[in-house]
Design a protein around this motif. Sequence first.
Motif, PDB file in Angstrom:
ATOM      1  N   THR A  50     -16.179 -32.033 -26.163  1.00 50.67           N
ATOM      2  CA  THR A  50     -16.851 -31.373 -25.048  1.00 50.67           C
ATOM      3  C   THR A  50     -15.873 -31.343 -23.873  1.00 50.67           C
ATOM      4  O   THR A  50     -14.880 -32.081 -23.851  1.00 50.67           O
ATOM      5  CB  THR A  50     -18.121 -32.133 -24.635  1.00 50.67           C
ATOM      6  OG1 THR A  50     -17.748 -33.441 -24.168  1.00 50.67           O
ATOM      7  CG2 THR A  50     -19.086 -32.266 -25.807  1.00 50.67           C
ATOM      8  N   GLU A  51     -16.155 -30.517 -22.895  1.00 51.73           N
ATOM      9  CA  GLU A  51     -15.229 -30.368 -21.768  1.00 51.73           C
ATOM     10  C   GLU A  51     -15.034 -31.687 -21.022  1.00 51.73           C
ATOM     11  O   GLU A  51     -13.911 -32.053 -20.661  1.00 51.73           O
ATOM     12  CB  GLU A  51     -15.762 -29.298 -20.805  1.00 51.73           C
ATOM     13  CG  GLU A  51     -14.814 -29.019 -19.638  1.00 51.73           C
ATOM     14  CD  GLU A  51     -15.330 -27.913 -18.732  1.00 51.73           C
ATOM     15  OE1 GLU A  51     -14.749 -27.721 -17.649  1.00 51.73           O
ATOM     16  OE2 GLU A  51     -16.320 -27.248 -19.113  1.00 51.73           O
ATOM     17  N   GLU A  52     -16.126 -32.405 -20.820  1.00 49.71           N
ATOM     18  CA  GLU A  52     -16.047 -33.668 -20.083  1.00 49.71           C
ATOM     19  C   GLU A  52     -15.196 -34.693 -20.833  1.00 49.71           C
ATOM     20  O   GLU A  52     -14.327 -35.360 -20.250  1.00 49.71           O
ATOM     21  CB  GLU A  52     -17.455 -34.221 -19.860  1.00 49.71           C
ATOM     22  CG  GLU A  52     -17.483 -35.518 -19.065  1.00 49.71           C
ATOM     23  CD  GLU A  52     -18.899 -36.054 -18.888  1.00 49.71           C
ATOM     24  OE1 GLU A  52     -19.048 -37.101 -18.241  1.00 49.71           O
ATOM     25  OE2 GLU A  52     -19.848 -35.421 -19.406  1.00 49.71           O
ATOM     26  N   ILE A  53     -15.436 -34.817 -22.139  1.00 50.59           N
ATOM     27  CA  ILE A  53     -14.678 -35.780 -22.941  1.00 50.59           C
ATOM     28  C   ILE A  53     -13.222 -35.353 -23.048  1.00 50.59           C
ATOM     29  O   ILE A  53     -12.304 -36.169 -22.965  1.00 50.59           O
ATOM     30  CB  ILE A  53     -15.309 -35.931 -24.338  1.00 50.59           C
ATOM     31  CG1 ILE A  53     -16.702 -36.559 -24.213  1.00 50.59           C
ATOM     32  CG2 ILE A  53     -14.427 -36.774 -25.253  1.00 50.59           C
ATOM     33  CD1 ILE A  53     -17.461 -36.634 -25.508  1.00 50.59           C
ATOM     34  N   SER A  54     -13.004 -34.054 -23.210  1.00 48.54           N
ATOM     35  CA  SER A  54     -11.638 -33.542 -23.324  1.00 48.54           C
ATOM     36  C   SER A  54     -10.822 -33.868 -22.075  1.00 48.54           C
ATOM     37  O   SER A  54      -9.657 -34.284 -22.167  1.00 48.54           O
ATOM     38  CB  SER A  54     -11.668 -32.033 -23.556  1.00 48.54           C
ATOM     39  OG  SER A  54     -10.362 -31.519 -23.653  1.00 48.54           O
ATOM     40  N   ASP A  55     -11.428 -33.697 -20.905  1.00 50.59           N
ATOM     41  CA  ASP A  55     -10.723 -34.002 -19.653  1.00 50.59           C
ATOM     42  C   ASP A  55     -10.301 -35.462 -19.606  1.00 50.59           C
ATOM     43  O   ASP A  55      -9.170 -35.787 -19.222  1.00 50.59           O
ATOM     44  CB  ASP A  55     -11.619 -33.678 -18.449  1.00 50.59           C
ATOM     45  CG  ASP A  55     -11.803 -32.183 -18.252  1.00 50.59           C
ATOM     46  OD1 ASP A  55     -11.019 -31.414 -18.846  1.00 50.59           O
ATOM     47  OD2 ASP A  55     -12.738 -31.786 -17.525  1.00 50.59           O
ATOM     48  N   ARG A  56     -11.204 -36.340 -20.013  1.00 47.98           N
ATOM     49  CA  ARG A  56     -10.902 -37.780 -19.968  1.00 47.98           C
ATOM     50  C   ARG A  56      -9.821 -38.138 -20.986  1.00 47.98           C
ATOM     51  O   ARG A  56      -8.860 -38.860 -20.671  1.00 47.98           O
ATOM     52  CB  ARG A  56     -12.177 -38.579 -20.243  1.00 47.98           C
ATOM     53  CG  ARG A  56     -11.947 -40.072 -20.434  1.00 47.98           C
ATOM     54  CD  ARG A  56     -11.483 -40.749 -19.162  1.00 47.98           C
ATOM     55  NE  ARG A  56     -11.023 -42.102 -19.403  1.00 47.98           N
ATOM     56  CZ  ARG A  56     -11.823 -43.163 -19.532  1.00 47.98           C
ATOM     57  NH1 ARG A  56     -13.136 -43.020 -19.446  1.00 47.98           N
ATOM     58  NH2 ARG A  56     -11.309 -44.357 -19.731  1.00 47.98           N
ATOM     59  N   SER A  58      -6.402 -36.693 -20.080  1.00 43.75           N
ATOM     60  CA  SER A  58      -5.904 -37.360 -18.879  1.00 43.75           C
ATOM     61  C   SER A  58      -5.259 -38.693 -19.254  1.00 43.75           C
ATOM     62  O   SER A  58      -4.172 -39.044 -18.761  1.00 43.75           O
ATOM     63  CB  SER A  58      -7.053 -37.581 -17.892  1.00 43.75           C
ATOM     64  OG  SER A  58      -6.638 -38.397 -16.818  1.00 43.75           O
TER      65      SER A  58
END
Length: 362
Positions: free
Chosen positions: A247-253, A256
């Motif tokens: 998901t976008e949120e998990i991908s960002d983390r 990062s």
Amino acid sequence: MKIEDSMELPVILVASGVLLPGASLKIPIKSKLNIRTIEQHLTRGGAVANNYVVIAYKVSPDKVYEVGTIAYVEKLFGWTFNSTVHYSLDVVGLHRANIDKLSLPTCVVSKIVDSPGADFNHTSIESLISGAKLLALNSSSKNISHEILNLIDEHDYTKLADLCVSLIKFLGFKQLLEFLGTKEPEKRIDLCVKWMGERNENNTLELKLPSSIVPASQKPQNKGRKVPNAKNQVEQLEETLNGIEFTEEISDRVFSELHRLKNMNSQQSEYNILLNWLELVAALPWNTSTVDDIEISKARTILAESHEAMDDVKQRVLEHLAVCKMNNSVNGMILCFTGPPGIGKTSIAKAIAQSMGRKFQR
């Protein structure tokens, strides 16, 4: 009660798990012999009557290992289920001890005392300290982290080795017995350093140490073969992560943290912690799922076949499954089982997984 050099103490026999000095262990009491030991020697009027026991280790049905552990009983739990009394012990290891005379339910032991002024190898001590500091960083317990750092400050390297080995999860019963029975402190330190330097390839959650803390004698020799370096390892990890649909949120983390890892020196202690975390993320079955097959009659049969009594628990599980089936969803629904070890929490969970056609994970 003072621990003498030689004394007679009650015996708790175990066939798995080894209690090292300075470590703690929870022991579910199941055998009739251990129950008799507790009722005759450890309890009096509902209170703990004797705070010291010997943990002895069964290596075969008729043989007990020659070295045991003198332990302090921190807590003794007792409860009644189906008219049967059950016990569980929380113990802390104090000393290694030779088992001189075994006369169950007691034995005569002689405390093993390390020779003062042991000649430790400087390189081994440096490796022990480096590995211990990494263990402290990996530990989820502040108490253990503080204990490790205190032992380092006090230069108590034999106790430090005992504590570190007790925290290495992939060691088996025989390896731990070997360590317990090694009476020379310098050899125990060498074993500890060796095991801290080994990578458990079957489980990315296990302890992983940088090669810099492994003694030169333990390092694999490169005989013309190309050994993957840290950069190649990170590149392979990045390739794996790029192939996962987050998901976008998990991908960002995730990316990062990956970016932070790529800009970090591989010799930093945090490097391995972050690498382990990302390897765990990559190993999770993000795009794999099972189709739930909830049949109440099937679940009732499985629960009945796998567990005697426990009617209230089984009824609550069936009610939960019925609600899931009615709502056609199990998202966000959690059952919490509490209680001492050995009363069936895990086996009930396995039965639920079997009844739903799911793979059991713990």
